[in-house]
Design a protein around this motif. Structure first.
Motif, PDB file in Angstrom:
ATOM      1  N   UNK A  52      19.033  31.479  39.654  1.00 25.55           N
ATOM      2  CA  UNK A  52      17.589  31.663  39.426  1.00 25.55           C
ATOM      3  C   UNK A  52      16.895  30.304  39.326  1.00 25.55           C
ATOM      4  N   UNK A  53      15.660  30.242  39.803  1.00 27.52           N
ATOM      5  CA  UNK A  53      14.920  28.984  39.768  1.00 27.52           C
ATOM      6  C   UNK A  53      14.243  28.762  38.422  1.00 27.52           C
ATOM      7  N   UNK A  54      14.043  29.861  37.679  1.00 24.80           N
ATOM      8  CA  UNK A  54      13.351  29.769  36.385  1.00 24.80           C
ATOM      9  C   UNK A  54      14.216  30.415  35.306  1.00 24.80           C
ATOM     10  N   UNK A  55      14.339  29.719  34.184  1.00 25.77           N
ATOM     11  CA  UNK A  55      15.095  30.265  33.049  1.00 25.77           C
ATOM     12  C   UNK A  55      14.125  30.478  31.895  1.00 25.77           C
ATOM     13  N   UNK A  56      14.014  31.717  31.435  1.00 27.87           N
ATOM     14  CA  UNK A  56      13.227  31.981  30.223  1.00 27.87           C
ATOM     15  C   UNK A  56      14.241  31.916  29.099  1.00 27.87           C
ATOM     16  N   UNK A  57      14.138  30.875  28.278  1.00 30.88           N
ATOM     17  CA  UNK A  57      15.134  30.667  27.237  1.00 30.88           C
ATOM     18  C   UNK A  57      14.648  31.237  25.914  1.00 30.88           C
ATOM     19  N   UNK A  58      15.231  32.361  25.510  1.00 31.09           N
ATOM     20  CA  UNK A  58      14.856  32.973  24.229  1.00 31.09           C
ATOM     21  C   UNK A  58      15.824  32.447  23.178  1.00 31.09           C
ATOM     22  N   UNK A  59      15.392  31.406  22.537  1.00 34.67           N
ATOM     23  CA  UNK A  59      16.221  30.717  21.547  1.00 34.67           C
ATOM     24  C   UNK A  59      15.370  29.642  20.924  1.00 34.67           C
ATOM     25  N   UNK A  60      15.974  28.513  20.591  1.00 30.42           N
ATOM     26  CA  UNK A  60      15.191  27.412  20.002  1.00 30.42           C
ATOM     27  C   UNK A  60      15.251  26.191  20.923  1.00 30.42           C
ATOM     28  N   UNK A  61      14.432  25.204  20.555  1.00 23.97           N
ATOM     29  CA  UNK A  61      14.178  24.077  21.440  1.00 23.97           C
ATOM     30  C   UNK A  61      15.426  23.360  21.965  1.00 23.97           C
ATOM     31  N   UNK A  62      16.387  23.066  21.070  1.00 20.55           N
ATOM     32  CA  UNK A  62      17.534  22.282  21.551  1.00 20.55           C
ATOM     33  C   UNK A  62      18.316  23.060  22.615  1.00 20.55           C
ATOM     34  N   UNK A  63      18.267  24.376  22.537  1.00 20.39           N
ATOM     35  CA  UNK A  63      19.003  25.187  23.515  1.00 20.39           C
ATOM     36  C   UNK A  63      18.319  25.098  24.882  1.00 20.39           C
ATOM     37  N   UNK A  64      16.992  25.201  24.895  1.00 23.58           N
ATOM     38  CA  UNK A  64      16.243  25.096  26.147  1.00 23.58           C
ATOM     39  C   UNK A  64      16.388  23.678  26.712  1.00 23.58           C
ATOM     40  N   UNK A  65      16.388  22.700  25.817  1.00 30.45           N
ATOM     41  CA  UNK A  65      16.545  21.299  26.244  1.00 30.45           C
ATOM     42  C   UNK A  65      17.916  21.090  26.892  1.00 30.45           C
ATOM     43  N   UNK A  66      18.936  21.709  26.310  1.00 32.77           N
ATOM     44  CA  UNK A  66      20.291  21.597  26.882  1.00 32.77           C
ATOM     45  C   UNK A  66      20.312  22.184  28.290  1.00 32.77           C
ATOM     46  N   UNK A  67      19.637  23.321  28.458  1.00 30.92           N
ATOM     47  CA  UNK A  67      19.562  23.932  29.794  1.00 30.92           C
ATOM     48  C   UNK A  67      18.849  22.984  30.762  1.00 30.92           C
ATOM     49  N   UNK A  68      17.794  22.330  30.288  1.00 34.15           N
ATOM     50  CA  UNK A  68      17.036  21.405  31.153  1.00 34.15           C
ATOM     51  C   UNK A  68      17.876  20.166  31.501  1.00 34.15           C
ATOM     52  N   UNK A  69      18.728  19.739  30.587  1.00 37.81           N
ATOM     53  CA  UNK A  69      19.601  18.579  30.857  1.00 37.81           C
ATOM     54  C   UNK A  69      20.629  18.955  31.926  1.00 37.81           C
ATOM     55  N   UNK A  70      21.174  20.167  31.804  1.00 39.44           N
ATOM     56  CA  UNK A  70      22.221  20.596  32.736  1.00 39.44           C
ATOM     57  C   UNK A  70      21.659  20.997  34.097  1.00 39.44           C
ATOM     58  N   UNK A  71      20.421  21.468  34.123  1.00 40.81           N
ATOM     59  CA  UNK A  71      19.833  21.978  35.377  1.00 40.81           C
ATOM     60  C   UNK A  71      18.424  21.430  35.582  1.00 40.81           C
ATOM     61  N   UNK A  72      18.299  20.137  35.850  1.00 42.49           N
ATOM     62  CA  UNK A  72      16.949  19.552  35.955  1.00 42.49           C
ATOM     63  C   UNK A  72      16.135  20.116  37.112  1.00 42.49           C
ATOM     64  N   UNK A  73      16.823  20.737  38.073  1.00 42.86           N
ATOM     65  CA  UNK A  73      16.097  21.281  39.233  1.00 42.86           C
ATOM     66  C   UNK A  73      15.488  22.646  38.909  1.00 42.86           C
ATOM     67  N   UNK A  74      15.888  23.235  37.777  1.00 39.47           N
ATOM     68  CA  UNK A  74      15.344  24.549  37.413  1.00 39.47           C
ATOM     69  C   UNK A  74      14.165  24.392  36.456  1.00 39.47           C
ATOM     70  N   UNK A  75      13.301  25.404  36.435  1.00 41.10           N
ATOM     71  CA  UNK A  75      12.194  25.391  35.467  1.00 41.10           C
ATOM     72  C   UNK A  75      12.675  26.119  34.223  1.00 41.10           C
ATOM     73  N   UNK A  76      12.708  25.407  33.093  1.00 39.75           N
ATOM     74  CA  UNK A  76      13.167  26.029  31.848  1.00 39.75           C
ATOM     75  C   UNK A  76      11.951  26.264  30.961  1.00 39.75           C
ATOM     76  N   UNK A  77      11.750  27.518  30.561  1.00 39.88           N
ATOM     77  CA  UNK A  77      10.581  27.871  29.755  1.00 39.88           C
ATOM     78  C   UNK A  77      11.021  28.398  28.388  1.00 39.88           C
ATOM     79  N   UNK A  78      10.375  27.888  27.342  1.00 37.55           N
ATOM     80  CA  UNK A  78      10.606  28.372  25.976  1.00 37.55           C
ATOM     81  C   UNK A  78       9.344  29.165  25.591  1.00 37.55           C
ATOM     82  N   UNK A  79       9.460  30.474  25.339  1.00 42.20           N
ATOM     83  CA  UNK A  79       8.260  31.290  25.126  1.00 42.20           C
ATOM     84  C   UNK A  79       7.407  30.876  23.919  1.00 42.20           C
TER      85      UNK A  79
END
Ligand code: 13P
Ligand code: SF4
Length: 304
Positions: A52-79
């Protein structure tokens, strides 16, 4: 929960090529809505693997940040952009850098519950599911600094039988579970198995039968023949345990163990995140590259 909301979310997920990931502490309706639920480790792996090109991360900031570090080409969104983790905020990169100056030969292991800047200052990252394996893999003659959770650090130190330099951080949700909570629950349910998260305090852990990350709790309950469990972690954890094991009983060790940041995510906010493509979580390139090294080293050591 309104069907209309769910329909809109499903449609937007397709339009945006999005996937919804949710941590095991999320509100029940968010977990039920998600494509994948898991612990910090499972979610990081899922975030890296998804097409998927977009990840809706239902969690807290460090978790979404970790996803962004691992997948910089994806759009990571924290609601909800204010969904932070007070434990992760208990050490800054500057404080870690000062600590490193006191122990210039030490290796630094940081818990994934930390900022991208702190990960960038660290040699290795770990989660509660693999902290023991990560520390065990390090040379016996090197001093190890472990940040920021002192309780996870003590659990690791005991398991690997070596001294670690600990930072005095703690999770405000887990430390409110008391020794008396466990004693009372055990007296009421003497047949129950007590599963505690390593972020709990030492007296609570001493009274527990199993010390497990949230993902490990699910695996353990799945294999166990026990019919009753006392659960010493954030109360959201009861939902996946009950869903997976309808014939077993799960009792929260402490009703007060509720993470207010995890509960900031709502179904409406998930919809708004998809509609407005917000809030984007990004990590500056220089920090990202260094933090990625610490995460990659963890993944190399890791039994998945
Ligand atoms: P897990 O990695 O066990 O899911 O824990 C994350 C967390 O935030 C614990 O408080
Ligand atoms: Fe952070 Fe504790 Fe909430 Fe986990 S439960 S996200 S460690 S505050």
């Amino acid at each position: 929960m309104s069907n209309k909301l769910i329909e809109k979310i499903e449609q937007l997920k397709q339009d945006r090529n999005a996937v919804i990931l949710a941590h095991n502490y999320q509100p029940a309706e968010i977990q039920d809505l998600a494509d994948f639920c898991g612990d910090s480790l499972g979610l990081s792996i899922k975030a890296a693997e998804t097409d998927a090109g977009t990840i809706i991360f239902c969690g807290v900031q460090f978790m979404a940040e970790t996803a962004a570090i691992l997948s910089p080409e994806k759009t990571v969104l924290l609601p909800d952009k204010s969904a932070g983790c007070p434990l992760a905020d208990m050490i800054t990169a500057e404080q870690l850098s000062e600590l490193k100056q006191q122990y210039p030969d030490a290796l630094v292991v940081c818990y994934v519950n930390s900022s991208a800047e702190v990960k960038a200052e660290s040699d290795y990252c770990c989660t509660s599911a693999n902290a023991v394996e990560v520390v065990e893999s390090l040379p016996a003659d090197r001093k190890i600094i472990f940040v920021p959770d002192q309780h996870l650090g003590r659990f690791v130190a005991e398991r690997v039988a070596r001294n670690l330099v600990l930072w005095p951080g703690y999770c405000h949700v887990h430390v409110v579970i008391t020794e008396d909570d466990i004693k009372n629950a055990k007296a009421k349910y003497p047949d129950a198995i007590v599963m505690a998260h390593p972020e709990c305090t030492e007296p609570v852990k001493e009274l527990s039968h199993q010390l497990l990350s949230t993902g490990q709790m699910l695996k353990f309950a799945d294999k166990s023949t026990a019919k009753r469990f006392i659960v010493a972690t954030e109360t959201g954890m009861l939902h996946p345990l009950e869903k997976q094991n309808p014939h077993a009983e799960f009792i929260a060790a402490g009703d007060r163990a509720i993470c207010p940041n995890m509960k900031k995510i709502t179904v409406e906010k998930v919809l708004w995140a998809l509609e407005d493509m917000q809030y984007k979580i990004t990590v500056p390139q220089d920090i990202r590259v260094k933090a990625r090294k610490a995460l990659d080293r963890m993944v190399e050591i890791l039994p998945r």
